[in-house]
Design a protein around this motif. Structure first.
Motif, PDB file in Angstrom:
ATOM      1  N   ALA A  48      35.125  36.390  35.971  1.00  0.00           N
ATOM      2  CA  ALA A  48      36.376  37.058  35.281  1.00  0.00           C
ATOM      3  C   ALA A  48      35.534  37.591  34.076  1.00  0.00           C
ATOM      4  N   GLU A  49      35.773  38.788  33.752  1.00  0.00           N
ATOM      5  CA  GLU A  49      35.277  39.633  32.503  1.00  0.00           C
ATOM      6  C   GLU A  49      36.257  40.214  31.762  1.00  0.00           C
TER       7      GLU A  49
ATOM      8  N   LEU B 213      38.975  41.737  34.041  1.00  0.00           N
ATOM      9  CA  LEU B 213      38.353  42.057  35.439  1.00  0.00           C
ATOM     10  C   LEU B 213      38.018  41.083  36.325  1.00  0.00           C
ATOM     11  N   VAL B 214      38.715  40.892  37.473  1.00  0.00           N
ATOM     12  CA  VAL B 214      38.553  39.637  38.219  1.00  0.00           C
ATOM     13  C   VAL B 214      37.634  39.777  39.498  1.00  0.00           C
ATOM     14  N   ARG B 215      36.693  39.548  40.030  1.00  0.00           N
ATOM     15  CA  ARG B 215      36.301  39.360  41.415  1.00  0.00           C
ATOM     16  C   ARG B 215      36.788  38.513  42.153  1.00  0.00           C
TER      17      ARG B 215
ATOM     18  N   LEU C 100      43.122  43.134  38.580  1.00  0.00           N
ATOM     19  CA  LEU C 100      43.373  43.407  36.998  1.00  0.00           C
ATOM     20  C   LEU C 100      44.273  42.584  36.335  1.00  0.00           C
TER      21      LEU C 100
ATOM     22  N   ARG D 200      43.747  45.613  42.520  1.00  0.00           N
ATOM     23  CA  ARG D 200      43.125  47.112  42.047  1.00  0.00           C
ATOM     24  C   ARG D 200      44.037  48.288  42.498  1.00  0.00           C
TER      25      ARG D 200
ATOM     26  N   GLY E  46      32.602  45.495  30.306  1.00  0.00           N
ATOM     27  CA  GLY E  46      32.812  45.809  31.778  1.00  0.00           C
ATOM     28  C   GLY E  46      31.740  46.870  32.149  1.00  0.00           C
TER      29      GLY E  46
ATOM     30  N   THR F  59      35.838  50.109  38.532  1.00  0.00           N
ATOM     31  CA  THR F  59      35.354  48.554  38.064  1.00  0.00           C
ATOM     32  C   THR F  59      35.077  47.831  39.228  1.00  0.00           C
ATOM     33  N   ARG F  60      35.582  48.045  40.496  1.00  0.00           N
ATOM     34  CA  ARG F  60      35.408  47.486  41.800  1.00  0.00           C
ATOM     35  C   ARG F  60      36.126  45.989  41.555  1.00  0.00           C
ATOM     36  N   ALA F  61      36.808  45.696  40.576  1.00  0.00           N
ATOM     37  CA  ALA F  61      37.539  44.643  40.329  1.00  0.00           C
ATOM     38  C   ALA F  61      38.545  44.476  41.741  1.00  0.00           C
ATOM     39  N   ASP F  62      38.679  43.140  42.136  1.00  0.00           N
ATOM     40  CA  ASP F  62      39.673  43.029  43.079  1.00  0.00           C
ATOM     41  C   ASP F  62      40.977  42.882  42.659  1.00  0.00           C
TER      42      ASP F  62
END
Length: 374
Positions: A97-98, A203-205, A64, A231, A124, A59-62
């Protein structure tokens, strides 16, 4: 009596091992099998952990975000109001944010067809797409291994949760012993579950320069009813799911491997020592001290265990390369820590096995060679 410099001039331990090559080879193989049991089991569970966390890493999210108290995907349920996504997006430091929806499900090819277990993800990113395209409404992306198992291709139709879905693409790298991931549009899974405006995870970047740990703390402080993790923290929690399931089994197998290793090494060492008691008597008569005689025994056993460890490591590496080709869901991974643990077991085997013949060697007297008995 003048003691002879055995250690510097005559490789006694090596010669004794090579004098009975069949017995030495049997000992090395027996120890290798015991250590291979430990290494292979650890590699299987390490592979399971990698596949379980593959989607999370992909996901490469920073950060979750899950329902409060939830920090894993497997073995848990998480449900958040759709408004949570917007609330998370307003936290300082959030770039995006997704929301995604997750549900365990079966993929079926028909009433009398095959089926497979999947973690169904709506929304996602879709990792490592290798065929077809991303799913639109009413479509699904399957792992290639599952698609091959079910006998379906891009364009075919499968059934999930009673809903027919067209296969739009295939991904690689999510299939494991426990199942695989499948991907649909968020609108599709919301329609299937009849749960509009509900997400499972966010999922948050992070914005450039914002630390993931600090962003998780801000989200936990500013948004009510959630648990935010980096993550890496979330992936560690997933690994503990496998750890909790496997700890007792792994410990039991390590104990079995240890016992087998000690038994084999001890049996070989003891039989070799009995066969060489006369030789030890001769060496003692020539000036070899009891301490040096014990060192010979330890050196022989150490060589057996080291040889068994090297063979086991080579066979384990071979299994890592071969088994996935035979069974794509069986992924093995050898980690440095697991090799270190096997080395510790091997060292323990050597020490324990060396205790078995020590008493007989200590009791060998130089005069026994002249009496014809040991």
């Amino acid at each position: 009596m003048i003691a002879l410099p055995f250690a510097s001039s005559v490789p006694v331990a090596r010669r004794q091992l090579l004098a009975r090559r069949g017995r030495t080879l049997a000992g090395v193989i027996g120890i290798a099998v015991a250590l291979l049991l430990v290494l292979t089991l650890k590699a299987i569970f390490a592979g399971m952990e990698e596949r379980l966390t593959g989607f999370i890493e992909g996901t490469r999210a920073d950060v979750l975000v899950a329902q409060e108290g939830v920090r894993t995907i497997h073995m848990t349920e998480s449900a958040l109001p759709g408004a949570t996504v917007a609330a998370v997006a307003r936290v300082p430091g959030v770039a995006s944010a997704e929301g995604i929806v997750y549900k365990g499900a079966f993929v079926e090819t028909g009433p009398n067809g095959k089926s497979g277990v999947v973690g169904l993800v709506g929304g996602g990113p879709v990792p490592d797409l290798v065929a077809g395209r991303l799913p639109a409404a009413g479509e699904i992306v399957l792992d290639r291994v599952l698609a091959d198992t079910l006998g379906v291709e891009v364009g075919d139709t499968v059934e999930v949760l009673g809903t027919p879905l067209r296969v739009s693409g295939e991904v690689n790298g999510t299939a494991g012993i426990t199942g695989s991931y499948a991907f649909v549009a968020r609108s599709t899974i919301e329609s299937m579950l009849q749960t509009p405006d509900v997400v499972s995870y966010v999922l948050v970047r992070a914005q450039p320069g914002v630390d993931g740990g600090e962003l998780a703390r801000r989200i936990n402080r500013d948004v009510v009813g959630v648990s935010a993790s980096t993550r890496a923290e979330f992936a560690d929690s997933e690994r503990r799911v496998v750890g909790d399931m496997s700890t007792d089994l792994v410990r039991a197998m390590i104990l079995v491997g240890f016992v087998i290793g000690v038994a084999v090494a001890g049996l070989v060492a003891y039989s070799q020592t009995l066969a060489q008691l006369h030789d030890y008597g001769v060496l003692r008569a020539l000036g070899l001290s009891a301490r040096r005689a014990l060192a010979l025994v330890v050196a022989q056993i150490g060589a057996l265990v080291l040889g068994g460890f090297v063979v086991a490591l080579g066979l384990a590496a071979l299994l890592v390369a071969v088994l996935p080709a035979l069974s794509p869901t069986l992924v093995l991974s050898i980690r440095a820590g697991d090799v270190g643990q096997a080395a510790f077991v091997a060292g323990s085997v050597a020490l324990a096995a060396a205790l078995i013949p020590v008493v007989r060697v200590v009791r060998v007297e130089p005069a026994s060679v002249f009496r014809g008995t040991a």
